[in-house]
Design a protein around this motif. Structure first.
Motif, mmCIF file in Angstrom:
data_model
loop_
_atom_site.group_PDB
_atom_site.id
_atom_site.type_symbol
_atom_site.label_atom_id
_atom_site.label_comp_id
_atom_site.label_asym_id
_atom_site.label_seq_id
_atom_site.Cartn_x
_atom_site.Cartn_y
_atom_site.Cartn_z
ATOM 1 N N GLY A 274 0.810 -1.212 0.000
ATOM 2 C CA GLY A 274 0.000 0.000 0.000
ATOM 3 C C GLY A 274 0.835 1.250 0.000
ATOM 4 N N ALA A 275 0.149 2.378 0.179
ATOM 5 C CA ALA A 275 0.806 3.682 0.093
ATOM 6 C C ALA A 275 1.165 4.269 1.441
ATOM 7 N N ALA A 276 0.627 3.725 2.531
ATOM 8 C CA ALA A 276 0.896 4.291 3.852
ATOM 9 C C ALA A 276 2.379 4.192 4.192
ATOM 10 N N ASN A 277 2.885 5.203 4.876
ATOM 11 C CA ASN A 277 4.264 5.173 5.357
ATOM 12 C C ASN A 277 4.347 4.415 6.677
ATOM 13 N N ASN A 278 5.489 3.774 6.920
ATOM 14 C CA ASN A 278 5.747 3.117 8.216
ATOM 15 C C ASN A 278 4.611 2.183 8.614
ATOM 16 N N GLN A 279 4.316 1.232 7.753
ATOM 17 C CA GLN A 279 3.186 0.340 7.960
ATOM 18 C C GLN A 279 3.388 -0.617 9.125
ATOM 19 N N LEU A 280 4.628 -0.975 9.397
ATOM 20 C CA LEU A 280 4.918 -1.918 10.475
ATOM 21 C C LEU A 280 5.065 -1.164 11.791
ATOM 22 N N ALA A 281 4.252 -1.525 12.785
ATOM 23 C CA ALA A 281 4.356 -0.864 14.083
ATOM 24 C C ALA A 281 5.717 -1.124 14.715
ATOM 25 N N GLN A 282 6.267 -2.316 14.476
ATOM 26 C CA GLN A 282 7.586 -2.699 14.961
ATOM 27 C C GLN A 282 8.237 -3.587 13.905
ATOM 28 N N PRO A 283 9.570 -3.575 13.782
ATOM 29 C CA PRO A 283 10.240 -4.401 12.775
ATOM 30 C C PRO A 283 9.902 -5.884 12.881
ATOM 31 N N VAL A 284 9.673 -6.383 14.099
ATOM 32 C CA VAL A 284 9.395 -7.803 14.287
ATOM 33 C C VAL A 284 8.107 -8.233 13.592
ATOM 34 N N VAL A 285 7.249 -7.277 13.283
ATOM 35 C CA VAL A 285 5.985 -7.604 12.629
ATOM 36 C C VAL A 285 6.226 -8.255 11.266
ATOM 37 N N GLU A 286 7.288 -7.850 10.575
ATOM 38 C CA GLU A 286 7.539 -8.476 9.268
ATOM 39 C C GLU A 286 7.858 -9.961 9.431
ATOM 40 N N GLU A 287 8.542 -10.328 10.495
ATOM 41 C CA GLU A 287 8.806 -11.743 10.747
ATOM 42 C C GLU A 287 7.502 -12.495 10.987
ATOM 43 N N MET A 288 6.577 -11.860 11.673
ATOM 44 C CA MET A 288 5.280 -12.474 11.912
ATOM 45 C C MET A 288 4.524 -12.658 10.601
ATOM 46 N N LEU A 289 4.620 -11.672 9.719
ATOM 47 C CA LEU A 289 3.976 -11.793 8.403
ATOM 48 C C LEU A 289 4.583 -12.958 7.627
ATOM 49 N N ARG A 290 5.909 -13.049 7.634
ATOM 50 C CA ARG A 290 6.583 -14.146 6.934
ATOM 51 C C ARG A 290 6.147 -15.497 7.484
ATOM 52 N N ASP A 291 6.070 -15.588 8.796
ATOM 53 C CA ASP A 291 5.681 -16.854 9.416
ATOM 54 C C ASP A 291 4.260 -17.269 9.031
ATOM 55 N N ARG A 292 3.442 -16.298 8.678
ATOM 56 C CA ARG A 292 2.078 -16.596 8.248
ATOM 57 C C ARG A 292 1.972 -16.723 6.733
ATOM 58 N N GLY A 293 3.114 -16.640 6.039
ATOM 59 C CA GLY A 293 3.114 -16.791 4.594
ATOM 60 C C GLY A 293 2.653 -15.564 3.843
ATOM 61 N N VAL A 294 2.742 -14.396 4.486
ATOM 62 C CA VAL A 294 2.295 -13.149 3.866
ATOM 63 C C VAL A 294 3.502 -12.399 3.296
ATOM 64 N N VAL A 295 3.385 -11.951 2.050
ATOM 65 C CA VAL A 295 4.443 -11.170 1.415
ATOM 66 C C VAL A 295 4.169 -9.689 1.653
ATOM 67 N N TRP A 296 5.136 -9.005 2.251
ATOM 68 C CA TRP A 296 5.024 -7.557 2.471
ATOM 69 C C TRP A 296 5.963 -6.834 1.523
ATOM 70 N N VAL A 297 5.397 -5.893 0.768
ATOM 71 C CA VAL A 297 6.213 -5.042 -0.089
ATOM 72 C C VAL A 297 6.592 -3.807 0.720
ATOM 73 N N PRO A 298 7.884 -3.582 0.988
ATOM 74 C CA PRO A 298 8.291 -2.433 1.804
ATOM 75 C C PRO A 298 7.665 -1.138 1.315
ATOM 76 N N ASP A 299 7.068 -0.405 2.242
ATOM 77 C CA ASP A 299 6.302 0.784 1.858
ATOM 78 C C ASP A 299 7.154 1.866 1.214
ATOM 79 N N PHE A 300 8.420 1.980 1.636
ATOM 80 C CA PHE A 300 9.240 3.036 1.062
ATOM 81 C C PHE A 300 9.616 2.749 -0.390
ATOM 82 N N VAL A 301 9.327 1.543 -0.847
ATOM 83 C CA VAL A 301 9.495 1.211 -2.259
ATOM 84 C C VAL A 301 8.182 1.437 -3.009
#
Length: 367
Positions: A274-301
């Motif tokens: 999405g377009a929102a900045n700083n989507q992850l409340a904490q960096p560890v959230v991306e690990e949680m997304l990965r563990d659930r099989g979710v692909v996150w596209v870094p927002d700054f990209v």
């Protein structure tokens, strides 16, 4: 880093500023400027994170923060994000951001914006501003009365206009790249997309998604924004929230930090982009997304289309070249997701590696 305090009354609660977590990484801010103009009611914070690649460029956000600490945190996170956004997009720009404290619907006046422009001008081009949440291209025209260091003015004033359409276009091409990476095809026909936030960028993203054949669910706290979507796209379903719905793609386009350890557990999407900045409340959230099989596209990209637009304005690039560069964001996403897969790392780590390579090269050249 320097802290410039124009008026100490603006700083009743930010003692220990150098001990803040925002300054704990290996790339601290170069300068933070606190500005106040009592006559107009202006209270502003300008964060300059890095000028390694060029002048720090980033929008001006006008928002009713609960206090100066919240405003400072936002300015620091957003300005750092702009450094990463510019580097990931291959631009000769650094990262900066400004926040104006207050409800723009109540306190924003031409005099206040002109006063803010004078503060921007004192930085001598180290910081270039543009529009953001709570500000418009018309506002940039007013700020431009006091400084030349402003972009994204209206076309009538010689600017490139609202950056929302190209920001949305960059997010859209990022979604296409993620879809192809996961499902083997960029075709969005029938894909269920939850768009959270239907303001300037979210609205334009919905238009692109609808044209691509996606099934869209939208949410927003602003009733008028939702009414506009309903009137223009009657097939879009409206919901109070979208993150917990049965969707393929979650597109956060409102404020940041919507992905928390709690919301990740109720997320049903396979892709977050999405377009929102700083989507992850904490960096560890991306690990949680990965563990659930979710692909996150870094927002700054994904949300760098607007920055690419105003960079093109500075360099006097033809519109078609700017659009092509925005659409190339999709190729960048493909490269990041490829690194993620090949190296067994997080997408954020893959994107960070690209940024740090470019910043490192620039620092060596400067030395």
């Amino acid at each position: 880093m320097t802290i410039d305090v124009v008026d100490h009354t603006l700083l009743p609660t930010v003692s220990g500023v150098f001990d803040r977590p925002d300054f704990a990484d290996d790339s601290p801010h170069e300068q933070v400027v606190f500005c106040q103009d009592k006559e107009t009611g202006l209270k502003a914070i300008i964060g300059i994170h890095s000028t390694a690649l060029g002048p720090a460029l980033g929008g001006t956000r006008f928002f009713p923060y609960r206090d100066e600490n919240a405003a400072l945190t936002d300015a620091l996170r957003l300005s750092r994000g702009m450094t990463y956004k510019a580097a990931a997009a291959g631009l000769r720009l650094g990262g900066g951001k400004a926040v104006l404290i207050g409800d723009p619907g109540l306190v924003k006046t031409p005099a206040l914006l002109e006063a803010y422009g004078r503060f921007v001008d004192t930085l001598g081009g180290r910081y270039i501003t543009a529009g953001d949440v709570g500000t418009t291209s018309d506002d940039m025209d007013i700020i431009g009365r006091s400084t030349d260091h402003v972009v994204a003015r209206t076309p009538a004033a010689g600017g490139s206009g609202d950056s929302a359409p190209l920001t949305a276009r960059g997010v859209f091409y990022s979604i296409l790249a993620a879809a192809e990476s996961i499902w083997g095809s960029p075709d969005l026909t029938g894909r269920r997309v939850g768009v959270e936030g239907t303001g300037k960028v979210g609205y334009n993203l919905i238009a692109l998604l609808a044209e691509a054949g996606a099934t869209i669910i939208a949410s927003d706290v602003n009733a008028a924004a939702l009414q506009r979507v309903t009137a223009d796209f009657p097939r879009v379903a409206i919901a109070e929230t979208v993150i917990d719905k049965d969707i393929d793609i979650y597109a956060p386009c409102a404020m940041g930090a919507t992905l928390t350890d709690t919301t990740v557990r109720i997320l049903n999407a396979a892709v977050v982009c999405g377009a929102a900045n700083n989507q992850l409340a904490q960096p560890v959230v991306e690990e949680m997304l990965r563990d659930r099989g979710v692909v996150w596209v870094p927002d700054f990209v994904s949300n760098s289309g607007g920055l690419i637009q105003v960079a093109g304005e500075i360099e006097n690039k033809p519109r078609h070249e700017v659009v092509e560069q925005v659409e190339h964001i999709g190729a960048t996403v493909t490269s990041i997701l490829g690194r993620q897969h090949d190296q067994g790392i997080l997408a954020g780590q893959a994107a960070d590696a690209i940024v740090r390579e470019r910043l490192g090269d620039a620092s060596r050249v400067r030395r």
